[in-house]
Design an enzyme around this catalytic site. Structure first.
Site, PDB file in Angstrom:
ATOM      1  N   ASN A 140       8.209   8.778   8.140  1.00  0.00           N
ATOM      2  CA  ASN A 140       6.859   8.926   7.596  1.00  0.00           C
ATOM      3  C   ASN A 140       5.912   8.059   8.419  1.00  0.00           C
ATOM      4  OD1 ASN A 140       4.540   9.058   6.105  1.00  0.00           O
ATOM      5  ND2 ASN A 140       5.385   8.093   4.257  1.00  0.00           N
TER       6      ASN A 140
ATOM      7  N   LYS B 277       2.819   7.860   8.213  1.00  0.00           N
ATOM      8  CA  LYS B 277       1.653   7.420   7.418  1.00  0.00           C
ATOM      9  C   LYS B 277       0.366   7.646   8.207  1.00  0.00           C
ATOM     10  CE  LYS B 277       4.691   4.520   4.736  1.00  0.00           C
ATOM     11  NZ  LYS B 277       4.916   3.318   3.948  1.00  0.00           N
TER      12      LYS B 277
ATOM     13  N   HIS C 127       4.273  10.090  -2.779  1.00  0.00           N
ATOM     14  CA  HIS C 127       4.509   8.764  -2.202  1.00  0.00           C
ATOM     15  C   HIS C 127       3.798   7.704  -3.044  1.00  0.00           C
ATOM     16  CE1 HIS C 127       4.616   5.394   0.529  1.00  0.00           C
ATOM     17  NE2 HIS C 127       5.605   6.005   1.139  1.00  0.00           N
TER      18      HIS C 127
ATOM     19  N   GLU D   2       2.199   5.177  -2.289  1.00  0.00           N
ATOM     20  CA  GLU D   2       0.852   4.783  -1.831  1.00  0.00           C
ATOM     21  C   GLU D   2      -0.191   5.719  -2.445  1.00  0.00           C
ATOM     22  OE1 GLU D   2       1.894   4.785   2.303  1.00  0.00           O
ATOM     23  OE2 GLU D   2       2.977   2.905   2.013  1.00  0.00           O
TER      24      GLU D   2
ATOM     25  N   GLU E 292      12.129   5.033  -3.440  1.00  0.00           N
ATOM     26  CA  GLU E 292      11.460   4.012  -2.632  1.00  0.00           C
ATOM     27  C   GLU E 292      10.879   2.938  -3.545  1.00  0.00           C
ATOM     28  OE1 GLU E 292      10.124   5.810   1.322  1.00  0.00           O
ATOM     29  OE2 GLU E 292       8.564   6.282  -0.098  1.00  0.00           O
TER      30      GLU E 292
ATOM     31  N   GLY F 243       7.139  -1.558   3.321  1.00  0.00           N
ATOM     32  CA  GLY F 243       6.269  -2.262   4.271  1.00  0.00           C
ATOM     33  C   GLY F 243       6.295  -3.777   4.118  1.00  0.00           C
TER      34      GLY F 243
ATOM     35  N   SER G  99      11.496  -0.568   3.986  1.00  0.00           N
ATOM     36  CA  SER G  99      11.907  -1.537   5.003  1.00  0.00           C
ATOM     37  C   SER G  99      13.256  -1.231   5.647  1.00  0.00           C
ATOM     38  CB  SER G  99      11.875  -2.962   4.432  1.00  0.00           C
ATOM     39  OG  SER G  99      10.547  -3.299   4.051  1.00  0.00           O
TER      40      SER G  99
HETATM   41  O1  G3H Z   1       7.768   6.532   3.267  1.00  0.00           O
HETATM   42  C1  G3H Z   1       8.262   5.496   3.703  1.00  0.00           C
HETATM   43  C2  G3H Z   1       8.245   4.281   2.931  1.00  0.00           C
HETATM   44  O2  G3H Z   1       6.999   4.026   2.403  1.00  0.00           O
HETATM   45  C3  G3H Z   1       8.885   3.101   3.621  1.00  0.00           C
HETATM   46  O3  G3H Z   1       7.999   2.436   4.474  1.00  0.00           O
HETATM   47  O4  G3H Z   1       9.808   1.682   6.008  1.00  0.00           O
HETATM   48  O5  G3H Z   1       7.457   0.855   6.283  1.00  0.00           O
HETATM   49  O6  G3H Z   1       8.848   0.114   4.343  1.00  0.00           O
HETATM   50  P1  G3H Z   1       8.556   1.179   5.326  1.00  0.00           P
END
Ligand code: G3H
Length: 249
Positions: free
Chosen positions: A10, A12, A96, A98, A166, A172, A212
């Site tokens: 992803n 983002k 998601h 977010e 997640e 993150g 993460s």
């Molecule tokens: O969609 C992915 C998740 O939000 C994980 O993000 O690997 O940066 O923690 P991250």
């Protein structure tokens, strides 16, 4: 039924045309296990979907990061499931955390979106997960069960759904769930699917972990019996994404 390992990247809200081309070149040059062993899907921002689709190796697939809840029309700024289908984008990420947190997407809204995207022929990565506060108050399972129920209430065919657990506190933050923490929730989610949807769906639905994940921690997480892959954020923009794909074997 054997569940094929699934690795999603992803991206983002990141990237320029040049950066996107660079990531795709890295992916295209990588030696990874075959499509029979691992399904790889990368999810660039909408504006780069076509570019990525045109350049990406044919054994990797592309996902959008969201789509509108119903048929398109007078919804400024939205992108409909029909448009993704028209562009031959096979996958979409929905729900998601977010978007749930920043754009107030409720469980019901996410359930409606998943159902509509599936009805148009898209495959869906449906995201769920608890906040730190919810984990610390002992309500992790209640939260993820309610999120999953809102999807299950609207969906009858789970064939094209991948469930992404997640934990919000791990996204993150560099604070990955331990393999035991991930396995515990994945196992409970599978039980929830068995008890509330059906044994077949529970056995065949991929439940992937996100939060993460990186090249160093992916192997141990992947070894957990109910962890069927990953949804990777930050590390999917880096060459170590290849190591995460290789965790499939
Ligand atoms: O969609 C992915 C998740 O939000 C994980 O993000 O690997 O940066 O923690 P991250």
């Amino acid at each position: 039924m054997a569940r094929k390992f699934f690795v999603g990247g992803n991206w983002k809200c990141n990237g320029t045309t040049e950066e996107v081309k660079k990531i795709v070149t890295t992916l295209n040059e990588a030696e990874v296990p075959s499509e029979d062993v691992v399904e790889v899907v990368v999810s660039p921002p909408f504006v780069f979907l076509n570019l990525v689709k045109s350049l990406l190796r044919s054994d990797f697939h592309v996902a959008a990061q969201n789509c509108w809840v119903r048929k398109g029309g007078a919804f400024t700024g939205e992108v409909s499931a029909e448009m993704l289908v028209n562009l031959n984008i096979p996958w979409v990420i929905i729900g998601h955390s977010e978007r749930r947190a920043l754009l107030n997407e409720s469980n019901e809204f996410v359930g409606d979106k998943v159902a509509y995207a599936l009805s148009q022929g898209l495959e869906v990565i449906a995201c769920i997960g608890e906040t730190l506060e919810q984990r610390e108050s002992g309500s992790t399972m209640a939260v993820v069960a309610a999120q999953t129920k809102a999807i299950a209430d609207k969906v009858t065919n789970w064939e094209n759904v991948v469930l992404a657990y997640e934990p919000v506190w791990a996204i993150g933050t560099g604070k990955v769930a331990t393999p035991a923490q991930a396995q515990e929730v994945h196992c409970e989610l599978r039980k929830w699917l068995r008890d509330n949807v059906g044994a077949g769906v529970a056995a065949s639905t991929r439940i992937i972990y996100g939060g993460s994940v990186n090249g160093a921690n992916c192997k141990e997480l992947a070894a957990q019996p109910d962890v069927d892959g990953f949804l990777v954020g930050g590390a999917s923009l880096k060459p170590e994404f290849i190591d995460i794909i290789k965790a499939a074997t």
